[in-house]
Design a protein around this motif. Sequence first.
Motif, PDB file in Angstrom:
ATOM      1  N   PRO A   1      15.442 -71.056 -13.018  1.00 27.11           N
ATOM      2  CA  PRO A   1      16.744 -70.468 -12.661  1.00 27.11           C
ATOM      3  C   PRO A   1      16.644 -68.947 -12.579  1.00 27.11           C
ATOM      4  N   MET A   2      17.492 -68.351 -11.777  1.00 23.04           N
ATOM      5  CA  MET A   2      17.498 -66.899 -11.661  1.00 23.04           C
ATOM      6  C   MET A   2      17.881 -66.257 -12.985  1.00 23.04           C
ATOM      7  N   ALA A   3      17.141 -65.211 -13.339  1.00 25.93           N
ATOM      8  CA  ALA A   3      17.437 -64.487 -14.574  1.00 25.93           C
ATOM      9  C   ALA A   3      18.786 -63.787 -14.458  1.00 25.93           C
ATOM     10  N   LYS A   4      19.340 -63.398 -15.608  1.00 26.62           N
ATOM     11  CA  LYS A   4      20.645 -62.741 -15.609  1.00 26.62           C
ATOM     12  C   LYS A   4      20.597 -61.403 -14.885  1.00 26.62           C
ATOM     13  N   ALA A   5      19.464 -60.714 -14.962  1.00 25.49           N
ATOM     14  CA  ALA A   5      19.339 -59.400 -14.317  1.00 25.49           C
ATOM     15  C   ALA A   5      18.076 -59.373 -13.467  1.00 25.49           C
ATOM     16  N   TYR A   6      18.107 -58.583 -12.416  1.00 28.06           N
ATOM     17  CA  TYR A   6      16.949 -58.445 -11.538  1.00 28.06           C
ATOM     18  C   TYR A   6      15.926 -57.516 -12.190  1.00 28.06           C
ATOM     19  N   ASP A   7      14.718 -58.004 -12.389  1.00 24.51           N
ATOM     20  CA  ASP A   7      13.633 -57.236 -12.997  1.00 24.51           C
ATOM     21  C   ASP A   7      12.644 -56.842 -11.914  1.00 24.51           C
ATOM     22  N   PHE A   8      12.882 -55.680 -11.287  1.00 26.80           N
ATOM     23  CA  PHE A   8      12.027 -55.271 -10.164  1.00 26.80           C
ATOM     24  C   PHE A   8      10.575 -55.081 -10.587  1.00 26.80           C
ATOM     25  N   ALA A   9      10.364 -54.638 -11.819  1.00 23.24           N
ATOM     26  CA  ALA A   9       8.996 -54.378 -12.275  1.00 23.24           C
ATOM     27  C   ALA A   9       8.166 -55.656 -12.316  1.00 23.24           C
ATOM     28  N   ALA A  10       8.808 -56.774 -12.594  1.00 18.94           N
ATOM     29  CA  ALA A  10       8.085 -58.045 -12.661  1.00 18.94           C
ATOM     30  C   ALA A  10       7.863 -58.666 -11.284  1.00 18.94           C
ATOM     31  N   VAL A  11       8.589 -58.175 -10.293  1.00 19.25           N
ATOM     32  CA  VAL A  11       8.564 -58.795  -8.964  1.00 19.25           C
ATOM     33  C   VAL A  11       7.620 -58.086  -8.002  1.00 19.25           C
TER      34      VAL A  11
END
Length: 896
Positions: free
Chosen positions: A13-23
């Motif tokens: 499922p999509m995380a609560k917040a977008y983690d650009f560093a992990a993407v």
Amino acid sequence: MARAGNPFASLGPMAKAYDFAAVETPAYEWWEGQNYFKPNEKPGAEPFTIVMPPPNVTGSLHLGHALESAIQDAMVRWRRMQGYSTLWLPGTDHAGIATQLVVERDLLAKNEVTRHELGREKFVERIWEWVDEYGDVIQEQRKRLGASCDWDRATFTMDPGPAAAVRRTFVRLYKKDLIYRGNRIVNWCPVCRTALSDLEVIHEERETYLYKFKYPIAGEDDHVTIATTRPETMLGDTAVAVNPEDDRYRHLIGKSVELPLTGRIIPIISDAAVDVDFGTGALKVTPAHDPADFEIGRRHGLDTVTVIGLDGRMTEDAGEFAGMDRSDARAAVLEALDKIGLLEAEVPYTQSIALCDRSKDPVEPLSSLQWWVKEPAISKVSREAVEEGKIKFVPERFTRVYYNWIDNLRDWCISRQLWWGHRIPVWYCDDCDETIVEEEDPTECPSCNGHALRQDEDVLDTWFSSGLWPLSTLNWPPEEAEDFQKFYPTSVMECGRDILFLWVSRMITLGIENTGEIPFHTVYLHGLLQDPSGSKMSKTKGNVVDPLELIEMYGTDAVRFALTTGVAPGNESRLSHPKMESGRNFANKLWNAARFVTNSLDAEDAEVDWSVCESPEHPEDRWVVSRQNRLAAEVDRYLDEYQIGEAQRILYDFIWSEYCDWYLELAKVRIRSQSGPSPLPYLADVLEKTLRLLHPFMPFVTEQIWQHLKTAFAKHGRTDLGESIMIAEYPVANPDLFEDDSELNLETLMDVVRSIRNVRAEMRIDPVVHVNASIASDEAADFLASEKDAIEALARAAVDISANSADQPVDAVTVVLSRATVAISMDGDFDLAAARDHLADDLGNATAARARLEGRLNNEQFLAKAPDEVVEKERTRLAEIDDRITRLRQLVGAGD
């Protein structure tokens, strides 16, 4: 390279917040490993090619690179998704002067050895070692920006391919008598010890002096007074020139003067180039140290006496001043003139000083033996190509700038006294003085068969090899090269407007000269980046921002979006942390909306009927589908017109306002009530298409969300999304789905909801206070009645709807809209009269604030001194106050 694993293979499922560093890094490595950056090989695919302006191999990523990468990548990703065979060619420039200086300093610091002590061959080897160690740093940094270049085709301007292009071009031009060797005035840097082009020289205004001194008339008890800012060069004077129309000096023409401090006799000549208004109107002529004097000297056959050497020190011809530094010689010459009574005056004078762009040392105009290209002759074809419409400039205003440059060209000095660079392919035979110019290194003299051959010591100006960039990156020569045949001419040349003359004009000239074809059909010029106050970014001002630091703080997508959204081609733009925060907030807003959609799809047990997406029935669905199709048409139009900033602006407005703030909220009402057709297919389908529209600008967050959507779609039987958004089809508008009536109706609904919300805000009504809204509309009563649940939920009001405004309550706040009238009243003890009094006070305060603000904006002193950004903020505030005054006036008088 080894293929990176698919980071999207098993998404939860999509995380609560977008983690650009992990993407970002995993996504980029996967894209590159999948060969998405290479041109597709589909039969009939039209090529689209961009050649990246090669950054200096010595450089590190700066915001200018970030801006051009964001623009170019947007173009390339858009065309790739449209099915073009896209090729974005990266590379680096050997940057002759800059690289040589860096390695020289490094050598001296680490080994305490100069390049001359090391010798040319070993020094060049040392540079190659440095390039091998550090040369790819900037390209690796560029990958952080998501640049979808074909890195396997990366080129270095000193590679064998570009070297072959350089030699072929030089030899061709030489044999067509378009390259020659001769003595002319050059810009000389005594620190870098090389000639510079005019465009490698910067100018700085400094407070100095205009010195006036006397030259005695030979054989007479008389003198002529001259004026100069450079008294040290008087030792190399070979004439005094006056304008033939100047009555003050006409009687002196043909006479001679005694040149002080030298004992030489020099003539007084007449020349129309002399400016009668400068100084005294009598010009000291120093052909060896001034370009205008050099031309006068040529016209009159004057001697050339060089008194300042290549090291910036006075030569033997300077007599008693020989060996002095030029700045010391100035003071010494003035002192000597003063002692013999010839120094008349020192007048304060503001002068534009020419400085070397690299060393920042004053440039010395010197007469020097150099290699030259007859640029005025060779560049005629460049002007014709633009005049005939074969090449267009974006923005168009730079066409006139380009013409002005071409029309005022002088011969281009292409030789540099460096060791690092493309060695000039000219050899001299010491046995017979033959000059040999060939593509291949000669083994013997063709005239005398001798073997005493030596190659010219100089290298070519870096811009000579860079000017061949569209050719050499496509493996020209030969003309038969596969990439050259397929991808030349290239499509767009995107770069900063500051290198229009240095680079773009020469690429056009050399491209046509070598192939008969233009090198590209469009030149897109971006403006310069400024800090929030409108100042140019520079290290000396301390306002330079590292884009990699911004990426760490906000994410790549936010940085790209902030750099380019709303920015027009060719215009300066200001970068600030609030703009970065806005980009990050936009990514988060998109993420949260997508998370709601995917969670809703995951929670939906019934099969989603995707077939309804092209034939919506509910007014809200017809509206959002219509708006999304209009968006696709407008984005495509803007991109075709190279209005990248505008394309992003309308995407931002649609996603933030229309999709998230309105359609998503309207859909939630229907999902909760489970009334009418499900909005889920439209929520998901419109989001998916919009992600594809947005992908060229914000590639990482769109890929991550798209992959989550892909998983959610598959659960409901839709498996047409493909492997990556990068290679998905760019959306094409369907005009059959444009719905004028639905758009008009939904705009009415939004106006109604906004009017109720505004009344709540302006009248300071507590959220717990119950509000009643009576809505009357002749045109939209039935539609508004069908949307009653939505209006009540979004406006937090109990509403009744009719076609007749006479049915509305009298003791209410009435707001008149274009297609409806809304009467708002409160239950209980709410004091409407007191609320109106508060509104009247607010109106008075707003009117007073407007008067103050308008006075400031009409103040010429404020407009002259305040930074542009401050003025623009004040104008925005004035517009906001005007909007509020309009609302308050309506509310104060409502119900009277």
